[in-house]
Design a protein around this motif. Structure first.
Motif, mmCIF file in Angstrom:
data_model
loop_
_atom_site.group_PDB
_atom_site.id
_atom_site.type_symbol
_atom_site.label_atom_id
_atom_site.label_comp_id
_atom_site.label_asym_id
_atom_site.label_seq_id
_atom_site.Cartn_x
_atom_site.Cartn_y
_atom_site.Cartn_z
ATOM 1 N N GLN A 120 57.887 -1.760 14.721
ATOM 2 C CA GLN A 120 59.342 -1.833 14.065
ATOM 3 C C GLN A 120 59.651 -2.916 13.431
ATOM 4 O O GLN A 120 60.292 -2.823 12.490
ATOM 5 C CB GLN A 120 60.031 -1.321 15.165
ATOM 6 C CG GLN A 120 61.594 -1.060 14.644
ATOM 7 C CD GLN A 120 61.605 0.317 13.842
ATOM 8 O OE1 GLN A 120 61.878 1.356 14.426
ATOM 9 N NE2 GLN A 120 61.527 0.430 12.494
ATOM 10 N N GLU A 133 64.563 5.341 8.689
ATOM 11 C CA GLU A 133 63.196 5.484 9.022
ATOM 12 C C GLU A 133 63.088 4.471 10.378
ATOM 13 O O GLU A 133 63.520 3.184 10.018
ATOM 14 C CB GLU A 133 62.324 4.916 7.765
ATOM 15 C CG GLU A 133 62.150 5.912 6.863
ATOM 16 C CD GLU A 133 61.290 5.531 5.946
ATOM 17 O OE1 GLU A 133 60.351 4.622 5.924
ATOM 18 O OE2 GLU A 133 61.150 5.871 4.554
ATOM 19 N N TYR A 134 62.495 5.096 11.450
ATOM 20 C CA TYR A 134 62.485 4.093 12.650
ATOM 21 C C TYR A 134 61.584 4.691 13.535
ATOM 22 O O TYR A 134 61.150 5.874 13.566
ATOM 23 C CB TYR A 134 63.620 3.726 13.285
ATOM 24 C CG TYR A 134 64.629 4.882 13.656
ATOM 25 C CD1 TYR A 134 64.643 4.797 15.185
ATOM 26 C CD2 TYR A 134 65.153 5.835 12.889
ATOM 27 C CE1 TYR A 134 65.311 5.818 15.747
ATOM 28 C CE2 TYR A 134 65.849 6.745 13.596
ATOM 29 C CZ TYR A 134 66.080 6.979 14.872
ATOM 30 O OH TYR A 134 66.745 7.857 15.548
ATOM 31 N N LEU A 135 61.098 4.216 14.483
ATOM 32 C CA LEU A 135 60.393 4.541 15.909
ATOM 33 C C LEU A 135 61.371 4.868 16.948
ATOM 34 O O LEU A 135 62.103 4.027 17.400
ATOM 35 C CB LEU A 135 59.320 3.623 16.319
ATOM 36 C CG LEU A 135 58.477 2.821 15.407
ATOM 37 C CD1 LEU A 135 57.670 1.867 15.907
ATOM 38 C CD2 LEU A 135 57.541 3.825 14.672
ATOM 39 N N LEU A 167 52.291 8.388 13.671
ATOM 40 C CA LEU A 167 52.148 7.063 13.100
ATOM 41 C C LEU A 167 50.676 6.848 13.470
ATOM 42 O O LEU A 167 50.203 6.809 14.917
ATOM 43 C CB LEU A 167 52.925 5.994 13.675
ATOM 44 C CG LEU A 167 52.843 4.470 13.063
ATOM 45 C CD1 LEU A 167 54.164 3.530 13.198
ATOM 46 C CD2 LEU A 167 51.746 3.660 14.164
ATOM 47 N N THR A 218 51.479 6.237 7.983
ATOM 48 C CA THR A 218 52.082 7.772 8.348
ATOM 49 C C THR A 218 51.828 8.795 7.535
ATOM 50 O O THR A 218 52.055 8.770 6.202
ATOM 51 C CB THR A 218 53.577 7.694 8.496
ATOM 52 O OG1 THR A 218 53.900 6.967 6.940
ATOM 53 C CG2 THR A 218 54.167 6.492 9.515
ATOM 54 N N VAL A 241 57.245 8.406 13.658
ATOM 55 C CA VAL A 241 58.330 7.722 12.896
ATOM 56 C C VAL A 241 59.290 8.970 12.568
ATOM 57 O O VAL A 241 58.964 10.171 12.195
ATOM 58 C CB VAL A 241 57.801 7.334 11.731
ATOM 59 C CG1 VAL A 241 58.924 6.561 10.716
ATOM 60 C CG2 VAL A 241 56.577 6.359 11.862
#
Length: 251
Positions: free
Chosen positions: A6, A71-73, A97, A223, A244
């Motif tokens: 991240q 957009e993120y984990l 991912l 991704t 993701v």
């Protein structure tokens, strides 16, 4: 590892973009392009945004003519998704991912009749971008896109275009983001429709992945946009490792 990825994704997003801090979010804005994939926010690990934080987040995008997007984990900030969904955001996508280490990369030959080259001139950069934009259904690249892409190459981004030997036509392209903390993201793997199903996607992915390792990366990730792309990347040596989350708002 998720936190490390991240942090890498956020550092890459900041490169060449306007960066705005609002509440527990970092917003990144690409001035020359409103494309949603080039304008998004990343929440802090453990973020638990208030209604005021979310309102300020939306405003940071809309006042710049951009679609509010993240957009993120998600496992690093589990409270963000329910809070944003309650505030009118929607899940645009949830993609796997995939990771690859130096010993995992599997040979994928360049298809006969094609070559993979690093774009050097503005014309070659434009050709690579045109192939990517065509494959992803976007408008043709502008001089601003070319200038931004050239600047990224000068900052360490690895770029590759696939070209048909007989005609000189560009068949596809892709990039690997500049190596940071031993990590590189392989992205933008694109093959023009007329050249699909010949193995170019796998060849581009492999060569960019190995170029990233040669540049100092010990881990590459990407991704996939769907099952077909995931199968291609699995042949190269990538494996699922995380997910993701993509959230957007229609404001």
């Amino acid at each position: 590892m998720s936190r490390r990825l991240q942090e890498y994704m956020l550092a890459s997003a900041k490169n060449g973009r306007e960066v705005v801090r609002t509440g527990p979010f970092t917003v990144t804005i690409t001035g020359h392009d409103p494309n949603v994939y080039l304008n998004y926010a990343v929440p802090d690990p453990g973020a638990d945004p208030s209604a005021a934080d979310i309102e300020a987040l939306v405003t940071a995008f809309t006042t710049r003519g951009r679609t509010p997007r993240l957009e993120y984990l998600p496992k690093l900030a589990p409270a963000v998704e329910p809070a944003l969904l309650a505030a009118g955001f929607a899940v645009a996508d949830r993609l796997p991912l995939m990771e690859c280490g130096p010993s995992d990369a599997t040979d994928q030959p360049v298809p006969p009749g094609f070559e993979l080259v690093t774009p050097k001139t503005d014309a070659e950069i434009e050709a690579m971008l045109a192939a990517q934009h065509e494959a992803f259904g976007e408008e043709p690249p502008t001089p601003a896109h070319v200038a931004a892409t050239r600047a990224k190459a000068e900052s360490g981004q690895l770029q590759l275009l696939a070209r048909e030997l007989a005609t000189g036509e560009t068949a596809g392209g892709g990039i690997a983001a500049a190596v940071r903390d031993g990590i590189s993201e392989v992205a933008g793997i694109a093959v023009r429709p007329a050249y699909e199903r010949r193995g170019l996607g796998a060849a581009l992915t492999l060569h960019l992945t190995r170029a990233a390792f040669a540049a100092g990366a010990t881990l590459a990730f990407l991704t996939p946009a769907g099952d077909a792309q995931e199968r291609v990347y699995a042949r190269v040596g990538y494996r699922r490792a995380d997910a993701v989350l993509f959230l957007s708002h229609s404001a």
